[in-house]
Design an enzyme around this catalytic site. Structure first.
Site, PDB file in Angstrom:
ATOM      1  N   ARG A 260      45.254  40.605  39.706  1.00  0.00           N
ATOM      2  CA  ARG A 260      44.099  41.805  40.063  1.00  0.00           C
ATOM      3  C   ARG A 260      44.635  42.915  39.789  1.00  0.00           C
ATOM      4  O   ARG A 260      43.817  43.767  39.082  1.00  0.00           O
ATOM      5  CB  ARG A 260      43.860  41.578  41.734  1.00  0.00           C
ATOM      6  CG  ARG A 260      43.187  40.297  41.948  1.00  0.00           C
ATOM      7  CD  ARG A 260      41.804  40.170  41.692  1.00  0.00           C
ATOM      8  NE  ARG A 260      40.975  41.334  41.973  1.00  0.00           N
ATOM      9  CZ  ARG A 260      40.393  41.522  43.200  1.00  0.00           C
ATOM     10  NH1 ARG A 260      40.671  40.553  44.311  1.00  0.00           N
ATOM     11  NH2 ARG A 260      39.556  42.591  43.318  1.00  0.00           N
TER      12      ARG A 260
ATOM     13  N   ASP B 250      36.001  29.215  46.814  1.00  0.00           N
ATOM     14  CA  ASP B 250      35.941  30.498  47.573  1.00  0.00           C
ATOM     15  C   ASP B 250      35.339  30.129  49.039  1.00  0.00           C
ATOM     16  O   ASP B 250      35.007  28.954  49.211  1.00  0.00           O
ATOM     17  CB  ASP B 250      34.952  31.628  46.942  1.00  0.00           C
ATOM     18  CG  ASP B 250      34.665  32.795  47.776  1.00  0.00           C
ATOM     19  OD1 ASP B 250      35.823  32.989  48.497  1.00  0.00           O
ATOM     20  OD2 ASP B 250      34.020  33.572  47.797  1.00  0.00           O
TER      21      ASP B 250
ATOM     22  N   GLN C 111      37.457  40.559  40.230  1.00  0.00           N
ATOM     23  CA  GLN C 111      37.985  39.278  40.774  1.00  0.00           C
ATOM     24  C   GLN C 111      37.532  38.251  39.305  1.00  0.00           C
ATOM     25  O   GLN C 111      38.741  37.685  39.127  1.00  0.00           O
ATOM     26  CB  GLN C 111      37.024  38.621  41.840  1.00  0.00           C
ATOM     27  CG  GLN C 111      37.653  37.239  42.270  1.00  0.00           C
ATOM     28  CD  GLN C 111      38.948  37.319  42.853  1.00  0.00           C
ATOM     29  OE1 GLN C 111      39.329  38.082  43.734  1.00  0.00           O
ATOM     30  NE2 GLN C 111      40.078  36.603  42.101  1.00  0.00           N
TER      31      GLN C 111
ATOM     32  N   HIS D 110      31.228  40.128  42.192  1.00  0.00           N
ATOM     33  CA  HIS D 110      32.674  40.436  42.560  1.00  0.00           C
ATOM     34  C   HIS D 110      33.183  40.599  41.035  1.00  0.00           C
ATOM     35  O   HIS D 110      34.235  39.667  40.766  1.00  0.00           O
ATOM     36  CB  HIS D 110      33.153  39.608  43.331  1.00  0.00           C
ATOM     37  CG  HIS D 110      34.599  40.014  43.748  1.00  0.00           C
ATOM     38  ND1 HIS D 110      34.907  41.250  43.618  1.00  0.00           N
ATOM     39  CD2 HIS D 110      35.507  39.433  44.791  1.00  0.00           C
ATOM     40  CE1 HIS D 110      36.511  41.539  44.161  1.00  0.00           C
ATOM     41  NE2 HIS D 110      36.701  40.360  44.895  1.00  0.00           N
TER      42      HIS D 110
ATOM     43  N   CYS E 196      39.892  32.924  45.155  1.00  0.00           N
ATOM     44  CA  CYS E 196      40.059  34.291  45.054  1.00  0.00           C
ATOM     45  C   CYS E 196      40.973  34.881  46.103  1.00  0.00           C
ATOM     46  O   CYS E 196      41.160  35.901  46.070  1.00  0.00           O
ATOM     47  CB  CYS E 196      38.666  34.800  45.128  1.00  0.00           C
ATOM     48  SG  CYS E 196      37.494  34.599  46.222  1.00  0.00           S
TER      49      CYS E 196
ATOM     50  N   ARG F 171      33.255  48.994  47.679  1.00  0.00           N
ATOM     51  CA  ARG F 171      32.820  47.739  48.209  1.00  0.00           C
ATOM     52  C   ARG F 171      32.037  47.731  49.385  1.00  0.00           C
ATOM     53  O   ARG F 171      32.215  48.688  50.382  1.00  0.00           O
ATOM     54  CB  ARG F 171      34.256  47.025  48.684  1.00  0.00           C
ATOM     55  CG  ARG F 171      33.951  45.783  49.555  1.00  0.00           C
ATOM     56  CD  ARG F 171      35.149  45.115  49.802  1.00  0.00           C
ATOM     57  NE  ARG F 171      35.720  44.449  48.665  1.00  0.00           N
ATOM     58  CZ  ARG F 171      36.434  43.130  48.828  1.00  0.00           C
ATOM     59  NH1 ARG F 171      37.079  42.911  50.032  1.00  0.00           N
ATOM     60  NH2 ARG F 171      37.084  42.843  47.911  1.00  0.00           N
TER      61      ARG F 171
HETATM   62  N1  NVA Z   1      32.746  35.734  48.885  1.00  0.00           N
HETATM   63  C1  NVA Z   1      33.923  36.424  49.690  1.00  0.00           C
HETATM   64  C2  NVA Z   1      34.750  36.924  48.809  1.00  0.00           C
HETATM   65  C3  NVA Z   1      35.900  37.554  49.444  1.00  0.00           C
HETATM   66  C4  NVA Z   1      36.681  38.011  48.407  1.00  0.00           C
HETATM   67  C5  NVA Z   1      33.127  37.435  50.407  1.00  0.00           C
HETATM   68  O1  NVA Z   1      32.355  38.130  49.937  1.00  0.00           O
HETATM   69  O2  NVA Z   1      33.696  37.672  51.723  1.00  0.00           O
HETATM   70  N1   CP Z   2      39.758  38.430  46.614  1.00  0.00           N
HETATM   71  C1   CP Z   2      39.560  39.575  47.208  1.00  0.00           C
HETATM   72  O1   CP Z   2      38.760  40.284  46.770  1.00  0.00           O
HETATM   73  O2   CP Z   2      40.273  39.692  48.280  1.00  0.00           O
HETATM   74  P1   CP Z   2      40.247  40.989  49.384  1.00  0.00           P
HETATM   75  O3   CP Z   2      39.075  40.758  50.083  1.00  0.00           O
HETATM   76  O4   CP Z   2      41.615  40.981  50.204  1.00  0.00           O
HETATM   77  O5   CP Z   2      40.112  42.404  48.574  1.00  0.00           O
END
Ligand code: NVA
Ligand code: CP
Length: 315
Positions: free
Chosen positions: A294, A225, A133, A130, A266, A103
């Protein structure tokens, strides 16, 4: 040949249907207490340059349930954060690990890492995508509805990494997807064009628009989101809170959709911003089942990428 999951389009419809079948099997086996230690002796590296609750825990727990060993690698403690190159890091990972989850911010960095690594690389979120997800989301909808055929999804809010992945997932699976965002916050234009192209073959109906009410009319799923993604907190938060004010998923917006519309997010959620507490905690919400899935879908992904004989194991 090793296989990566860097974006949803790395998979085809058959692969995604196989993941659904295996995730459902693994979920059932857990409930029945049937052990499935298919990754015994294998090690998964997990690099996180951004915060995570669901993704980190579900991969870590999933790997343990499959009999393997996860190693959490905090981004700032790796030599990468002191300038070791992505390519050198990829070479080192490949000598110790059987697969890698990452990530980070830049999709290009993940693509480069995967191109040098000789082990499977899984994108656990970048600014652009993502994929894990959206695979869990699609699995959840299929589980609730019996199939994805004819399902209409409305994505309301920011055209971010999750929206980009929705465009690819829905187009591959032949679904109907309306993405409603304010002007200036649309999903990535190249990803949208590529989803439209995939849709020509799959029969999916993909539309982008600015009107959230138009998007949710007739929808089976309303998805949202955060308005402020990781990395945008310091310089964009104020302007975003203003720009997205009319895109909140709340009772008023839900009243324009079918009475049994499923509400998805999400997570993490910000009650009172992109979603009201009533919508998130109300009877239409399926967010907790979505979050649980997940775990099951990622176990299926790990099997697909880490066991050459996965399709024999779960035909
Ligand atoms: N769009 C959000 C998703 C978090 C799971 C982010 O990138 O922070
Ligand atoms: N939805 C998701 O990816 O959550 P986290 O950021 O907690 O991993």
């Amino acid at each position: 040949m090793k296989r990566d999951l860097l974006r949803v389009a790395d998979l085809n419809r058959t692969d995604i249907e196989w993941l659904f079948k295996v995730a459902a099997r693994l979920k059932k086996e857990r409930i029945e207490g049937v052990s499935h230690r298919h990754l015994e002796g294998k090690t998964l590296g997990m690099v996180f340059h951004k915060s995570s609750t669901r993704t980190r825990i579900s991969f870590e727990v999933g790997m343990v349930q499959l009999g393997g060993h996860p190693i959490f690698l905090e981004g700032k403690r790796l030599q990468m954060s002191r300038g070791e190159t992505v390519a050198d890091t990829a070479r080192i990972f490949s000598r110790y690990l059987d697969a890698l989850v990452i990530r980070t911010y830049s999709q290009a960095e993940v693509d480069e890492l995967a191109s040098v690594a000789t082990i499977p690389v899984i994108n656990a979120l970048t600014d652009m995508f993502h994929p894990c997800q959206i695979l869990a989301d699609l699995f959840t909808i299929a589980e609730k509805r019996g199939s994805l055929d004819g399902v209409r999804v409305a994505y309301v809010g920011d055209g971010n990494n999750v929206a980009n992945s929705w465009l690819l997932g829905a187009s591959i699976m032949g679904m109907s997807l309306c993405v409603a965002t304010p002007k200036g916050y649309e999903p990535d234009s190249e990803v949208t064009a590529s989803a439209m192209k995939i849709a020509e073959k799959s029969g999916a109906k993909i539309a982008t628009m600015t009107d959230p009410v138009e998007a949710v009319r007739g929808a089976d799923v309303i998805y949202t989101d955060t308005w402020i993604s990781m990395g945008q907190e310091d310089d964009q938060a104020d302007e975003r809170l203003v720009a997205f004010e009319d895109y909140r998923v709340d009772e008023k917006l839900l009243s324009k959709a079918k009475s049994d519309v499923m509400v998805m997010h999400c997570l993490p959620a910000h009650r009172g911003e992109e979603i009201s507490a009533e919508a998130l905690d109300g009877p239409n919400s399926i967010v907790w089942d979505e979050a649980e899935n997940r775990l099951h879908i990622q176990k299926a992904i790990l099997l697909m990428l880490m066991r050459g004989d996965a399709k024999t194991l779960y035909p």
